[in-house]
Design a protein around this motif. Structure first.
Motif, PDB file in Angstrom:
ATOM      1  N   LEU A   1       5.926  25.363  14.413  1.00 38.66           N
ATOM      2  CA  LEU A   1       4.901  24.414  13.969  1.00 38.66           C
ATOM      3  C   LEU A   1       3.559  25.114  13.768  1.00 38.66           C
ATOM      4  O   LEU A   1       2.850  24.862  12.791  1.00 38.66           O
ATOM      5  CB  LEU A   1       4.750  23.275  14.992  1.00 38.66           C
ATOM      6  N   GLN A   2       3.210  26.013  14.708  1.00 34.42           N
ATOM      7  CA  GLN A   2       1.933  26.727  14.599  1.00 34.42           C
ATOM      8  C   GLN A   2       1.910  27.646  13.383  1.00 34.42           C
ATOM      9  O   GLN A   2       0.915  27.716  12.664  1.00 34.42           O
ATOM     10  CB  GLN A   2       1.675  27.527  15.888  1.00 34.42           C
ATOM     11  N   GLN A   3       3.021  28.342  13.147  1.00 31.43           N
ATOM     12  CA  GLN A   3       3.090  29.246  11.987  1.00 31.43           C
ATOM     13  C   GLN A   3       2.946  28.451  10.692  1.00 31.43           C
ATOM     14  O   GLN A   3       2.293  28.875   9.745  1.00 31.43           O
ATOM     15  CB  GLN A   3       4.431  30.004  11.987  1.00 31.43           C
TER      16      GLN A   3
ATOM     17  N   GLU B   1       0.239  34.977   1.459  1.00 25.77           N
ATOM     18  CA  GLU B   1      -0.195  34.216   2.626  1.00 25.77           C
ATOM     19  C   GLU B   1       0.753  34.448   3.806  1.00 25.77           C
ATOM     20  O   GLU B   1       0.318  34.620   4.948  1.00 25.77           O
ATOM     21  CB  GLU B   1      -0.206  32.718   2.269  1.00 25.77           C
ATOM     22  N   VAL B   2       2.044  34.440   3.516  1.00 23.50           N
ATOM     23  CA  VAL B   2       3.040  34.674   4.569  1.00 23.50           C
ATOM     24  C   VAL B   2       2.850  36.066   5.166  1.00 23.50           C
ATOM     25  O   VAL B   2       2.843  36.248   6.379  1.00 23.50           O
ATOM     26  CB  VAL B   2       4.477  34.511   4.009  1.00 23.50           C
ATOM     27  N   GLU B   3       2.659  37.062   4.275  1.00 22.69           N
ATOM     28  CA  GLU B   3       2.445  38.444   4.740  1.00 22.69           C
ATOM     29  C   GLU B   3       1.261  38.519   5.695  1.00 22.69           C
ATOM     30  O   GLU B   3       1.261  39.228   6.682  1.00 22.69           O
ATOM     31  CB  GLU B   3       2.159  39.364   3.531  1.00 22.69           C
ATOM     32  N   ARG B   4       0.216  37.757   5.368  1.00 19.62           N
ATOM     33  CA  ARG B   4      -1.043  37.857   6.106  1.00 19.62           C
ATOM     34  C   ARG B   4      -1.040  37.018   7.384  1.00 19.62           C
ATOM     35  O   ARG B   4      -1.622  37.403   8.385  1.00 19.62           O
ATOM     36  CB  ARG B   4      -2.180  37.395   5.190  1.00 19.62           C
ATOM     37  N   LYS B   5      -0.406  35.841   7.319  1.00 19.09           N
ATOM     38  CA  LYS B   5      -0.621  34.877   8.396  1.00 19.09           C
ATOM     39  C   LYS B   5       0.552  34.672   9.349  1.00 19.09           C
ATOM     40  O   LYS B   5       0.373  34.148  10.442  1.00 19.09           O
ATOM     41  CB  LYS B   5      -1.002  33.505   7.791  1.00 19.09           C
ATOM     42  N   VAL B   6       1.760  35.016   8.919  1.00 18.13           N
ATOM     43  CA  VAL B   6       2.907  34.785   9.810  1.00 18.13           C
ATOM     44  C   VAL B   6       2.957  35.878  10.875  1.00 18.13           C
ATOM     45  O   VAL B   6       2.794  37.055  10.579  1.00 18.13           O
ATOM     46  CB  VAL B   6       4.225  34.739   8.999  1.00 18.13           C
ATOM     47  N   ASP B   7       3.138  35.458  12.105  1.00 18.15           N
ATOM     48  CA  ASP B   7       3.229  36.397  13.225  1.00 18.15           C
ATOM     49  C   ASP B   7       4.598  37.073  13.177  1.00 18.15           C
ATOM     50  O   ASP B   7       5.618  36.492  13.570  1.00 18.15           O
ATOM     51  CB  ASP B   7       3.045  35.625  14.542  1.00 18.15           C
ATOM     52  N   ARG B   8       4.631  38.305  12.676  1.00 18.80           N
ATOM     53  CA  ARG B   8       5.893  39.018  12.486  1.00 18.80           C
ATOM     54  C   ARG B   8       6.669  39.189  13.795  1.00 18.80           C
ATOM     55  O   ARG B   8       7.881  39.091  13.831  1.00 18.80           O
ATOM     56  CB  ARG B   8       5.624  40.398  11.875  1.00 18.80           C
ATOM     57  N   LYS B   9       5.924  39.460  14.864  1.00 15.72           N
ATOM     58  CA  LYS B   9       6.570  39.719  16.152  1.00 15.72           C
ATOM     59  C   LYS B   9       7.358  38.486  16.599  1.00 15.72           C
ATOM     60  O   LYS B   9       8.523  38.573  16.988  1.00 15.72           O
ATOM     61  CB  LYS B   9       5.505  40.090  17.193  1.00 15.72           C
ATOM     62  N   LYS B  10       6.709  37.312  16.508  1.00 16.48           N
ATOM     63  CA  LYS B  10       7.377  36.076  16.925  1.00 16.48           C
ATOM     64  C   LYS B  10       8.552  35.750  15.998  1.00 16.48           C
ATOM     65  O   LYS B  10       9.597  35.277  16.446  1.00 16.48           O
ATOM     66  CB  LYS B  10       6.373  34.916  16.930  1.00 16.48           C
ATOM     67  N   ALA B  11       8.358  35.995  14.694  1.00 22.79           N
ATOM     68  CA  ALA B  11       9.433  35.717  13.735  1.00 22.79           C
ATOM     69  C   ALA B  11      10.647  36.596  14.037  1.00 22.79           C
ATOM     70  O   ALA B  11      11.790  36.124  14.022  1.00 22.79           O
ATOM     71  CB  ALA B  11       8.931  35.960  12.310  1.00 22.79           C
TER      72      ALA B  11
END
Length: 472
Positions: free
Chosen positions: A340-342, A308-318
């Motif tokens: 909060l959004q992530q 889920e993290v791989e798919r949904k977390v915005d890598r650029k922002k992280a």
């Protein structure tokens, strides 16, 4: 996921008594299995399934498998886990779309089970995760609203909708859709069939005719998990009429018992292939028996969380936040809003915690405290600020605070609490600049290796919630 919550609590309590024992006897095995049996029956698991499960566990537990083990209690738990997996099908049964395109997937089921929504969710799943070009078509000529709903959902998920109308015959609609799909090189055609309020001869005859024309590679039966054993009985009736290849269980987020999920494979011989876990169009998960068994026994489901993290977390922002922290730049309210959004993308803090080993109870406590709504309130407050205020909260004076609270429908106390929590987080981030950030990342890796909670409760992108975070 609410499903299995009550069963998980009951089984965990029963199995805790036996896992600490140095030796196992027929008496303490029998006593534990009595409790397990009652827990499964209360979870609405079909009686034949419960009998078979208990007998299998008993035979393996009393045999050499346990007596030869160095840790009998733990070995008993492994047997229960293994038999739970077997009961649900052993391993994930993926869709078999290996056919001359277009591969047809036929959705069958009763009215109100969630066929139309599931068809759209599946279209999105296949387009996003398997890069398929998908067409959706409805043959529900009895409900114009169903055709309109599928058209609307097709637009939402980015799939092509093949138009149909109530004055056409279902078989003719399928023939026309397939002809179009061939000329336009679609990979998959998903056919949404008509449902009824109950199983009847006319309905079965019609769906058999549609099946004969469509020649689907997958015939998925869609059932509402919340109707418990009735779901399994209905699946059996459909299974006699149609060559089903699998089951989609819907509304599992509203079912705390999970009886249908545990029974359907054993009763019908057909695997559960997907779970509908919410109303959103991305709320469809492949069914992994081994992960579900692990979650039921309170061991978490780290693999699903990682996916889920791989798919949904915005890598650029992280990455941007990580670089910001390393360079010692301040953690502002825009960063907090991103966090909060992530977290919401990952199903909120409770959704994340329930997939962590041993964190199920904390997840339930968080859900009861309505933390999701509190995080939503925090985001609304931040959105009511100007960009300058978000980047530099120190400029917030009395009049600015009044404007923000009126705009967000909150109180000064809510805003002050948010600012206090943000200040705590910013202070923590400051301590982590440079090598501190790298040490924290190493620590997270170590904890993951031990099956612990990453970063001691880290938020996506590396932020750590302070004590009392979200306590509005």
């Amino acid at each position: 996921m609410a499903i299995f919550d009550s069963l998980s609590d009951r089984l965990s309590a029963s199995l805790k008594k036996i896992t600490g024992k140095a030796t196992l006897s027929e008496n303490n095995i029998a006593e534990t299995l009595r409790e397990v049996r009652m827990a499964l029956l209360d979870a609405d698991v079909a009686l034949p399934v419960v009998k078979h499960f208990v007998e299998q566990v008993k035979q393996r537990a009393i045999g050499k498998e346990v007596s030869a083990s160095l840790n009998p209690g733990q070995q008993f738990l492994k047997i229960v886990q293994s038999e739970l997996e077997t009961m649900m099908g052993g391993e994930n049964a993926a869709l078999d779309l290996a056919a001359q395109p277009p591969a047809v997937v036929l959705m069958a089921g009763l009215q109100g089970a969630g066929k139309t929504t599931s068809a759209a969710k599946l279209a999105r799943y296949l387009a996003e995760r398997e890069k398929k070009k998908v067409m959706l078509v409805s043959v529900d000529i009895y409900r114009p609203a169903a055709i309109e709903q599928l058209q609307r959902l097709s637009d939402e998920v980015g799939a092509t909708f093949f138009p149909s109308s109530v004055d056409q015959q279902p078989s003719a609609i399928v023939e026309a859709a397939l002809a179009e799909a061939r000329t336009q090189f679609f990979d998959v055609v998903i056919v949404d069939t008509a449902g009824r309020l109950h199983v009847d001869g006319e309905m079965m005859a019609e769906i058999k005719a549609v099946h004969a024309v469509a020649k689907p590679v997958e015939t998925l039966f869609v059932i509402d998990a919340m109707i418990g054993q009735d779901a399994v009985n209905t699946a059996s009736a459909f299974n006699e009429a149609l060559p089903l290849t699998g089951v989609v269980l819907t509304k599992v987020d509203g079912d705390t018992r999970g009886g249908a999920a545990l029974s359907v494979r054993h009763v019908t011989g057909k695997p559960v292939k997907f779970l509908g876990v919410g109303e959103k169009v991305d709320a469809l998960e492949p069914f992994h028996p081994e992960r579900i068994a692990s979650r039921i026994l309170g061991m978490g489901d780290v693999l699903s969380l990682i996916e889920e993290v791989e798919r949904k977390v915005d890598r650029k922002k992280a990455d941007q936040l990580a670089q910001k922290v390393i360079k010692g730049k301040s953690f502002d309210l825009e960063d907090l809003r991103d966090q909060l959004q992530q977290m919401q993308n990952l199903g909120g803090m409770a959704g994340m915690l329930e997939k962590m080993p041993g964190m199920g109870n904390m997840s339930q406590a968080l859900e009861k405290s309505n933390a999701g709504a509190q995080f939503g309130k925090m985001e609304v407050i931040i959105n009511s600020m100007t960009p300058a205020e978000r980047r530099n909260p120190d400029i917030l004076n009395g009049s600015r605070k009044r404007r923000i609270t009126v705009g967000s429908g909150t109180t000064i106390q809510d805003l002050n609490r948010l600012l206090k929590q943000h200040k705590q987080m910013a202070k923590m981030m400051k301590k982590m600049k440079g090598k501190g950030m790298q040490q924290m990342m190493r620590g997270m890796g170590g904890m993951l290796g031990q099956g612990g909670m990453p970063g001691g409760g880290s938020m996506p992108g590396g932020g750590l919630p302070p004590k009392g975070f979200g306590g509005f």
